[in-house]
Design an enzyme around this catalytic site. Structure first.
Site, PDB file in Angstrom:
ATOM      1  N   TYR A  11     -12.811-115.597  14.780  1.00 25.96           N
ATOM      2  CA  TYR A  11     -13.939-116.414  14.290  1.00 25.96           C
ATOM      3  C   TYR A  11     -13.542-117.205  13.033  1.00 25.96           C
ATOM      4  O   TYR A  11     -13.621-118.439  13.019  1.00 25.96           O
ATOM      5  CB  TYR A  11     -15.114-115.466  14.017  1.00 25.96           C
ATOM      6  CG  TYR A  11     -16.321-116.077  13.359  1.00 25.96           C
ATOM      7  CD1 TYR A  11     -16.857-117.290  13.772  1.00 25.96           C
ATOM      8  CD2 TYR A  11     -16.971-115.389  12.318  1.00 25.96           C
ATOM      9  CE1 TYR A  11     -18.003-117.810  13.171  1.00 25.96           C
ATOM     10  CE2 TYR A  11     -18.111-115.897  11.724  1.00 25.96           C
ATOM     11  CZ  TYR A  11     -18.617-117.113  12.144  1.00 25.96           C
ATOM     12  OH  TYR A  11     -19.745-117.621  11.544  1.00 25.96           O
ATOM     13  N   SER A 124     -13.092-108.711   1.497  1.00 24.66           N
ATOM     14  CA  SER A 124     -14.532-108.631   1.762  1.00 24.66           C
ATOM     15  C   SER A 124     -15.284-108.180   0.516  1.00 24.66           C
ATOM     16  O   SER A 124     -14.778-107.359  -0.270  1.00 24.66           O
ATOM     17  CB  SER A 124     -14.746-107.612   2.877  1.00 24.66           C
ATOM     18  OG  SER A 124     -16.111-107.294   2.985  1.00 24.66           O
ATOM     19  N   TYR A 149     -13.679 -99.112   7.497  1.00 23.39           N
ATOM     20  CA  TYR A 149     -13.340-100.544   7.510  1.00 23.39           C
ATOM     21  C   TYR A 149     -13.253-101.074   6.072  1.00 23.39           C
ATOM     22  O   TYR A 149     -12.289-101.735   5.696  1.00 23.39           O
ATOM     23  CB  TYR A 149     -14.397-101.330   8.318  1.00 23.39           C
ATOM     24  CG  TYR A 149     -14.479-102.776   7.927  1.00 23.39           C
ATOM     25  CD1 TYR A 149     -13.537-103.698   8.386  1.00 23.39           C
ATOM     26  CD2 TYR A 149     -15.461-103.233   7.040  1.00 23.39           C
ATOM     27  CE1 TYR A 149     -13.586-105.027   7.983  1.00 23.39           C
ATOM     28  CE2 TYR A 149     -15.516-104.547   6.639  1.00 23.39           C
ATOM     29  CZ  TYR A 149     -14.581-105.445   7.102  1.00 23.39           C
ATOM     30  OH  TYR A 149     -14.625-106.745   6.694  1.00 23.39           O
ATOM     31  N   LYS A 153      -9.945-102.571   3.630  1.00 28.95           N
ATOM     32  CA  LYS A 153      -9.879-103.813   2.844  1.00 28.95           C
ATOM     33  C   LYS A 153      -9.478-103.504   1.409  1.00 28.95           C
ATOM     34  O   LYS A 153      -8.636-104.191   0.813  1.00 28.95           O
ATOM     35  CB  LYS A 153     -11.235-104.546   2.863  1.00 28.95           C
ATOM     36  CG  LYS A 153     -11.608-105.144   4.204  1.00 28.95           C
ATOM     37  CD  LYS A 153     -10.769-106.381   4.532  1.00 28.95           C
ATOM     38  CE  LYS A 153     -11.103-106.968   5.876  1.00 28.95           C
ATOM     39  NZ  LYS A 153     -10.150-107.964   6.367  1.00 28.95           N
ATOM     40  N   ASN A 179     -21.150-113.121   3.483  1.00 28.89           N
ATOM     41  CA  ASN A 179     -21.546-112.976   4.895  1.00 28.89           C
ATOM     42  C   ASN A 179     -21.365-114.296   5.653  1.00 28.89           C
ATOM     43  O   ASN A 179     -22.284-115.118   5.675  1.00 28.89           O
ATOM     44  CB  ASN A 179     -23.001-112.506   4.987  1.00 28.89           C
ATOM     45  CG  ASN A 179     -23.170-111.050   4.572  1.00 28.89           C
ATOM     46  OD1 ASN A 179     -22.917-110.691   3.433  1.00 28.89           O
ATOM     47  ND2 ASN A 179     -23.579-110.202   5.496  1.00 28.89           N
ATOM     48  N   ASN A 199     -23.409-107.602  13.667  1.00 30.42           N
ATOM     49  CA  ASN A 199     -23.853-108.418  12.534  1.00 30.42           C
ATOM     50  C   ASN A 199     -25.140-109.171  12.877  1.00 30.42           C
ATOM     51  O   ASN A 199     -25.460-109.393  14.047  1.00 30.42           O
ATOM     52  CB  ASN A 199     -22.746-109.395  12.109  1.00 30.42           C
ATOM     53  CG  ASN A 199     -21.513-108.646  11.628  1.00 30.42           C
ATOM     54  OD1 ASN A 199     -20.487-108.654  12.288  1.00 30.42           O
ATOM     55  ND2 ASN A 199     -21.621-107.975  10.505  1.00 30.42           N
TER      56      ASN A 199
HETATM   57  C1  WQD Z   1     -26.703-108.347   7.248  1.00 30.33           C
HETATM   58  C2  WQD Z   1     -28.126-107.875   7.011  1.00 30.33           C
HETATM   59  C3  WQD Z   1     -28.580-105.660   7.800  1.00 30.33           C
HETATM   60  C4  WQD Z   1     -28.126-106.509  12.074  1.00 30.33           C
HETATM   61  C5  WQD Z   1     -20.949-106.372   7.083  1.00 30.33           C
HETATM   62  C6  WQD Z   1     -19.716-105.767   6.459  1.00 30.33           C
HETATM   63  C7  WQD Z   1     -18.986-106.817   5.682  1.00 30.33           C
HETATM   64  C8  WQD Z   1     -18.625-107.987   6.555  1.00 30.33           C
HETATM   65  C9  WQD Z   1     -19.835-108.507   7.258  1.00 30.33           C
HETATM   66  C10 WQD Z   1     -17.361-107.989   8.650  1.00 30.33           C
HETATM   67  C11 WQD Z   1     -28.226-106.439   6.531  1.00 30.33           C
HETATM   68  C12 WQD Z   1     -29.401-106.689   8.561  1.00 30.33           C
HETATM   69  C13 WQD Z   1     -28.184-106.641  10.702  1.00 30.33           C
HETATM   70  C14 WQD Z   1     -29.334-106.232  12.790  1.00 30.33           C
HETATM   71  C15 WQD Z   1     -30.535-106.265  10.711  1.00 30.33           C
HETATM   72  N1  WQD Z   1     -17.583-107.600   7.429  1.00 30.33           N
HETATM   73  N2  WQD Z   1     -29.366-106.525  10.030  1.00 30.33           N
HETATM   74  N3  WQD Z   1     -30.477-106.127  12.066  1.00 30.33           N
HETATM   75  O1  WQD Z   1     -23.825-105.358   6.567  1.00 30.33           O
HETATM   76  O2  WQD Z   1     -24.021-107.333   5.001  1.00 30.33           O
HETATM   77  O3  WQD Z   1     -21.834-106.832   6.063  1.00 30.33           O
HETATM   78  O4  WQD Z   1     -20.548-107.456   7.907  1.00 30.33           O
HETATM   79  O5  WQD Z   1     -16.550-108.261   9.321  1.00 30.33           O
HETATM   80  O6  WQD Z   1     -17.861-106.269   5.115  1.00 30.33           O
HETATM   81  O7  WQD Z   1     -20.115-104.711   5.611  1.00 30.33           O
HETATM   82  O8  WQD Z   1     -23.654-107.761   7.453  1.00 30.33           O
HETATM   83  O9  WQD Z   1     -24.556-108.996   9.372  1.00 30.33           O
HETATM   84  O10 WQD Z   1     -24.258-106.485   9.552  1.00 30.33           O
HETATM   85  O11 WQD Z   1     -26.056-107.395   8.079  1.00 30.33           O
HETATM   86  O12 WQD Z   1     -31.625-106.159  10.098  1.00 30.33           O
HETATM   87  O13 WQD Z   1     -29.345-106.074  14.032  1.00 30.33           O
HETATM   88  O14 WQD Z   1     -28.843-107.932   8.264  1.00 30.33           O
HETATM   89  O15 WQD Z   1     -29.342-104.503   7.532  1.00 30.33           O
HETATM   90  O16 WQD Z   1     -29.271-106.385   5.625  1.00 30.33           O
HETATM   91  P1  WQD Z   1     -23.413-106.723   6.210  1.00 30.33           P
HETATM   92  P2  WQD Z   1     -24.577-107.661   8.713  1.00 30.33           P
END
Ligand code: WQD
Length: 337
Positions: A11, A124, A149, A153, A179, A199
């Site tokens: 990506y 990250s 994970y 990092k 993000n 995500n």
């Molecule tokens: C974002 C927000 C969830 C899914 C993680 C890794 C980071 C990076 C990106 C990746 C949060 C909420 C999510 C869903 C939801 N690494 N959510 N329902 O957790 O901030 O970061 O991914 O390669 O290192 O930690 O990203 O997109 O998972 O979540 O409500 O079905 O969306 O709780 O608040 P995150 P995310």
């Protein structure tokens, strides 16, 4: 310059390939297609009208990486190669440590053997851990990660920093992503997760396209304005352009620099859902569910160092991110398949 993108068909790698080619650089990609597709690179070539040297192979395969580096003689390596699913890393920690640490060691060893002195690393915001209150600043000490994970990092950053202490000619730029969401404005390349998305944005787009019934918002009782978590969402093309600046900065530089790539502007989960609906005129079914373990309430960047050191700042809005994510999803409902 000639840049090797390890894990470059994924990506962020594929979008960075577009930005590098448009800035006049040459691009070499090594990818094992574990969570990516060569089709992404074919589309990068189609979008830019330029050729990419594409190699199938694993960044943990020392002979493969060394042969490639001897042949291509890149000026700089960008290290995107790695496993990145948080939940999977909790179930399979050894696989995550083995793979992610090994890619880093193999790339650094091959660089040392071929005299390549410049590396940019996909790190990250997760390395700030729970101890640091937002906005996250590069001078803060790293914190404790909530999953393997994240620890990989953090450890890879340490390995790169130690390598730069031992070799004073090495330039290491550690880019801490917040993000990344969105897709190239053309809708030809974008995020293509395997299976159920972990995500937020790919989940939202899959609900919108009818592949999933509804989004579960993880927690509505946080101490935030609307009760849902706040994050620093950044358009993947802004992120890609940040890599171009980092490569150009590293070319005239030695030692280690840590740089956040974020916008500095936090948005909630519900901001994403509402903006997505408004911009695209499409409904996203959702319900508020329980909190997800390991989620921090508020994470966003202090983005001032990137501006000062790289002369880079994110330009695209949340509406752009939502529009481009949807444009990619609706034109490619099954990704690259
Ligand atoms: C974002 C927000 C969830 C899914 C993680 C890794 C980071 C990076 C990106 C990746 C949060 C909420 C999510 C869903 C939801 N690494 N959510 N329902 O957790 O901030 O970061 O991914 O390669 O290192 O930690 O990203 O997109 O998972 O979540 O409500 O079905 O969306 O709780 O608040 P995150 P995310």
């Amino acid at each position: 310059m000639k840049i090797l993108l390890a894990g470059g068909a994924g990506y962020i790698g594929s979008h960075t390939a577009v930005a590098l080619l448009e800035a006049g650089h040459q691009v070499v990609v090594l990818d094992n297609y574990d969570n990516s597709s060569p089709e992404a690179i074919h589309r990068v070539e189609e979008l830019t009208g330029k050729k990419v040297s594409l190699y199938e192979g694993d960044a943990t395969d020392h002979k493969r990486v060394l042969d490639l580096m001897q042949r291509e003689q890149p000026d700089c390596v960008i290290h995107f190669a790695g496993l990145k699913a948080v939940g999977e890393s909790i179930e399979q920690p050894l696989r995550y440590y083995r793979n992610n640490i090994d890619t880093t060691l193999t790339l650094l060893e091959s660089m040392a053997e071929t005299g390549c002195k410049k590396i940019v690393f996909s790190s990250s915001a997760t390395v700030y851990g729970a101890e640091n209150a937002a906005p996250c600043h590069e001078l803060m000490p790293k914190g404790s990660c909530t999953n393997p994970y994240g620890w990989t990092k953090s450890m890879m950053e340490q390995i790169l920093q130690d390598a730069a202490v031992a070799d004073k000619d090495l330039s290491v730029v550690l880019l801490r992503y917040f993000n990344p969401i969105g897709a190239h404005e053309s809708g030809r390349i974008g995020e293509n997760p395997r299976g159920i998305p972990n995500n937020l944005m790919p989940y939202v787009t899959q609900v919108a396209v009818g592949k999933r019934e509804k989004l579960t918002v993880f927690g509505g009782d946080y101490d935030t304005p609307d009760g849902t978590c706040l994050r620093d969402y950044i358009h993947v093309m802004d992120l890609a352009e940040g890599h171009v600046k980092a490569v150009e900065f590293g070319a005239n530089h030695t030692g280690v620099d840590i740089i956040n790539l974020g916008t500095g502007q936090p948005y909630s989960v519900l901001d994403i859902v509402h903006t997505f609906q408004e911009v695209n005129g499409i409904k996203v079914n959702y319900e508020i569910g329980p909190r997800r373990s390991g989620d921090l309430p508020v994470v966003y960047a202090d983005a001032s160092k990137a501006q000062k050191v790289l002369g880079w700042q994110a330009k695209r809005t949340l509406a752009d991110m939502c529009r481009d994510s949807w444009n990619w999803q609706k034109n490619n409902p099954d990704g690259y398949e």
